[in-house]
Design an enzyme around this catalytic site. Structure first.
Site: not given
Ligand SMILES: [Zn+2]
Length: 558
Positions: A42, A44, A119
Site C-alpha cells: 500500500d 499512503d 484504483c
Molecule cells: Zn477501482
C-alpha cells in the site's frame, strides 16, 4: 478441483502501468522460492506518510527505514508492486499527471517498483479494484507474472488486509495511530513497523528452505500428526515436502484424523493410534498399548522421523518412544528442553500459519517441496469419490454450521438466518454436517437450503465442497477441505485461536465475526461467554456481501 482461472479482470477499470520489465530477480543458482514471488505495498500510510489527496511531489515523505527495508526485499529476489486506492482522481482533487509526478518522486526516494496499480475510483463507483475488493491484488500478481497466492501485501488499514485475503494472498497489517483497534484484532499478521514486516516476510520465506542438504538419503520417513482432520490437512504440504525427499512415507495419526490422513498425497502407509498426551479427551495410558505402538514404529524401519505438533502440544513423549524403537534421526518443534530425544530441535515464533510452521520443520529436517508443487493444501484425487448426481450443477454454496468444538461452530439460529439470506439472494445452499449433527442441519436447511446432514463421510464432503462456489464455515475441518480444493471460504472465525495460524490457507477468504470478542485466545472448546457473541453478532447480509466479493474476480486463486 479448480484449475488456474485467468480472470478477465481489470485492465478496463484499474489504471495499470508496469515499469519497464526489470529483468533479473534473484540469483541463477538458487532454487525458486517456496512461499512468495512478490510483495505488494500500500502507498499512503504504509510506504510514505499519508498526506490526504496529495498531488505534490514535494510532500512525499517515506516512513522511517522504508528504503533499506525495500532493498532487503529486492536483494531477496522478491518483486515489488504498489497497490493503492486513489479516489482523489475520481473526485478531481488531483490529475493523473500530478499523481505520476508523485510516483516518480516515490521511486526517486525508495528505488524502483516492478509495477504500480492504482484504483482511481470512489466507493460509490462499485468497481472491482478499490480495496477491500481483491481486484488490484489479482492485477498486480498478473502484472508480475505470478498468482495472488504467491504474493504478500503490506498495508496500514483493514481494507488492505481484507483485499489480500479475498484474493488468496497473505496480508500484513502495519498499524498507524489511525488504524482502528478492530482492524488490528482481525488481522492475522501484524507488524509494528514496515522494517519489521519486511524482516518477518524474509524470515518466513527462508524458514521453509532447507539451509543444509538433506545429508544421508532417506529410505523410509515416519511422519506424525495426531489430533483431528483439520490438523492433518494443514500438515499436508509439509508431508509432501518430506515425501519428495524420501522413498517411502509412513504417517502416524490418531483416530480422529484418520479420514483426513486417507486423503493426503505423498503418504504410502498409515498407522492409526491415539496418543494420550495429544488427544483432547484422552483415555488412561495403557502400558501394553504403548509397548505395541513402540514395536510398530520400530517395525517401519524408518531412518528418519518428523513429529508435527501444534502450539501447546508436546512432541517429546513420542520422541522417547521413537528412540526406544531405534529411530535415530528425529526432528520436532520443541520449546521445552529435549535433552537427547531430538536430533533437530526446531523452534517457531507464534503467529505463523500452521502449514508454514510444519513446512519449516520439514525444512529443518532437510526437506522442501519439489519445484512446481505449491505450498497449498491438497487432496489425493483418487481418494475423493464422485459427487452425488442428485445435487445438480456445480456453483452452489456449502454452509457447514457444526464443529467438533462448539466454540468454533456457527450458532444454529444464525446459520438459519444465513441460509434464508443466501436463498433470498438467489444462491443454492447445501447444508452439510456429520451424522451427529442431523438435527441441526435439518433445522438450518429448513430456511431454504438442501439438508445433507449425515449423508457424507469426509471424502464425500470433499467431493461436494470441491464443486462449490464458496463454503461458509467456522474454524473447523471443512474450511481446510475448501482450501485443499481451491474453493473460497467465508470464514465465521471465533477468535479462540489466532486467525493467522488457523485461518483458511492460501485460498480467497473473507473473515467475519468479532475478532476482539472475550473468548479471544482462550483456546476454549466450548464458548466461555453466554450467547456466543463473537459469532452471533454476524449479520447474514455480511455473508451475502462476502460471497459477492469472493466471486468478483473469478474466485479461486489456483
Ligand atoms: Zn477501482
Amino acid at each position: 478441483m479448480r484449475q488456474d482461472q485467468e480472470d478477465p479482470y481489470q485492465r478496463r477499470s484499474a489504471q495499470v502501468y508496469a515499469a519497464a520489465d526489470r529483468a533479473g530477480s534473484g540469483s541463477v543458482a538458487s532454487p525458486p522460492p517456496v512461499l512468495y514471488d512478490a510483495v505488494l505495498l500500500d502507498r499512503d500510510g504504509t510506504l510514505i506518510e499519508d498526506v490526504p489527496y496529495n498531488g505534490d511531489p514535494e510532500k512525499v515523505r517515506p516512513v522511517p527505514g522504508a528504503r533499506a527495508a525495500l532493498d532487503r526485499l529486492r536483494a531477496a529476489g522478491l518483486r515489488l508492486a504498489i497497490v493503492t486506492n486513489q479516489s482523489g482522481l475520481a473526485r478531481g482533487y488531483f490529475t493523473g499527471e500530478q499523481m505520476r509526478a508523485v510516483h516518480a518522486r516515490v521511486e526517486e526516494l525508495l528505488g524502483p517498483f516492478d509495477a504500480w496499480l492504482v484504483c482511481p475510483h470512489d466507493d460509490a463507483d462499485g468497481c472491482d479494484c478499490r480495496k477491500p475488493a481483491p481486484g488490484l491484488v489479482h492485477a498486480a500478481a498478473r502484472e508480475l507474472g505470478t498468482t495472488a497466492s504467491r504474493c504478500v501485501l503490506v498495508g496500514d488499514i483493514g481494507r488492505d488486509v481484507a483485499a489480500a485475503l479475498a484474493a488468496g494472498a497473505a496480508g500484513v497489517l502495519v498499524p498507524t495511530p489511525v488504524t482502528r483497534p478492530e482492524e488490528i484484532a482481525a488481522a492475522g499478521w501484524v507488524a509494528s513497523d514496515l522494517p519489521s514486516a519486511v524482516d518477518e516476510i524474509v524470515r518466513r520465506q527462508q524458514a521453509v528452505q532447507p539451509s543444509t542438504p538433506p545429508g544421508e538419503p532417506v529410505r523410509t520417513a515416519l511422519v506424525v500428526r495426531s489430533d483431528s482432520a483439520g490438523d492433518v490437512l494443514v500438515t499436508g504440504p509439509a508431508i509432501r515436502a518430506v515425501a519428495a525427499g524420501a522413498q517411502r512415507v509412513v504417517l502416524l495419526c490418531g483416530p480422529r484424523g484418520r479420514a483426513a490422513a486417507n486423503l493426503l498425497p505423498g503418504v504410502d502407509e498409515i498407522i492409526e493410534h491415539p496418543l494420550p498426551w495429544i488427544d483432547p479427551t484422552p483415555g488412561p495410558v495403557d502400558p501394553q498399548a504403548i509397548r505395541d505402538l513402540t514395536a510398530r514404529l520400530g517395525a517401519t524401519g524408518a531412518d528418519q522421523a518428523v513429529v508435527f505438533t501444534s502450539f501447546h502440544q508436546s512432541a517429546l513423549p513420542l520422541a522417547l518412544l521413537l528412540r526406544m524403537a531405534g529411530i535415530d534421526r528425529i526432528a520436532a518443534i520443541s520449546d521445552d528442553y529435549p535433552g537427547s530425544l531430538l536430533d533437530v530441535r526446531h523452534r517457531v515464533p507464534v503467529g505463523v500459519p500452521e502449514p508454514e510452521r510444519a513446512l519449516s520443520l520439514a525444512a529443518a529436517a532437510g526437506h522442501r517441496l519439489p519445484d512446481g508443487d505449491e505450498p497449498v493444501l491438497r487432496l489425493r484425487r483418487d481418494a475423493v469419490p464422485p459427487r452425488p448426481a442428485d445435487l445438480g450443477d456445480p456453483g452452489y454454496v456449502v454452509l457447514h454450521p457444526g464443529s467438533a468444538a462448539s466454540s468454533r461452530a456457527c450458532p444454529p439460529e444464525l446459520a438459519t438466518r444465513i441460509v434464508g439470506a443466501l436463498a433470498d439472494a438467489g444462491h443454492r445452499v447445501l447444508v452439510t454436517g456429520g451424522p451427529d449433527e442431523r438435527a441441526v442441519t435439518a433445522r438450518v436447511a429448513a430456511a431454504g437450503g438442501i439438508d445433507l446432514g449425515g449423508r457424507t463421510d469426509l471424502a464425500g464432503l470433499a467431493a461436494i465442497v470441491a464443486d462449490a462456489s464458496a463454503v461458509v464455515v467456522g474454524n473447523t475441518g471443512p474450511a481446510h477441505l475448501a482450501a485443499a480444493t481451491g474453493v473460497p471460504v467465508v470464514s465465521l472465525f471465533a477468535p479462540t485461536v489466532p486467525f493467522g495460524q488457523w485461518g483458511p490457507y492460501r485460498v480467497p477468504a473473507v473473515r467475519l465475526g468479532d475478532a476482539a470478542g472475550p473468548c479471544r485466545d482462550t483456546r476454549a472448546a466450548s464458548c466461555p461467554v453466554p450467547g456466543h457473541p463473537c459469532l452471533s453478532g454476524i449479520d447474514p447480509e455480511q455473508v451475502v456481501d462476502a460471497l459477492r466479493t469472493l466471486t468478483l474476480s473469478g474466485g479461486g486463486g489456483r
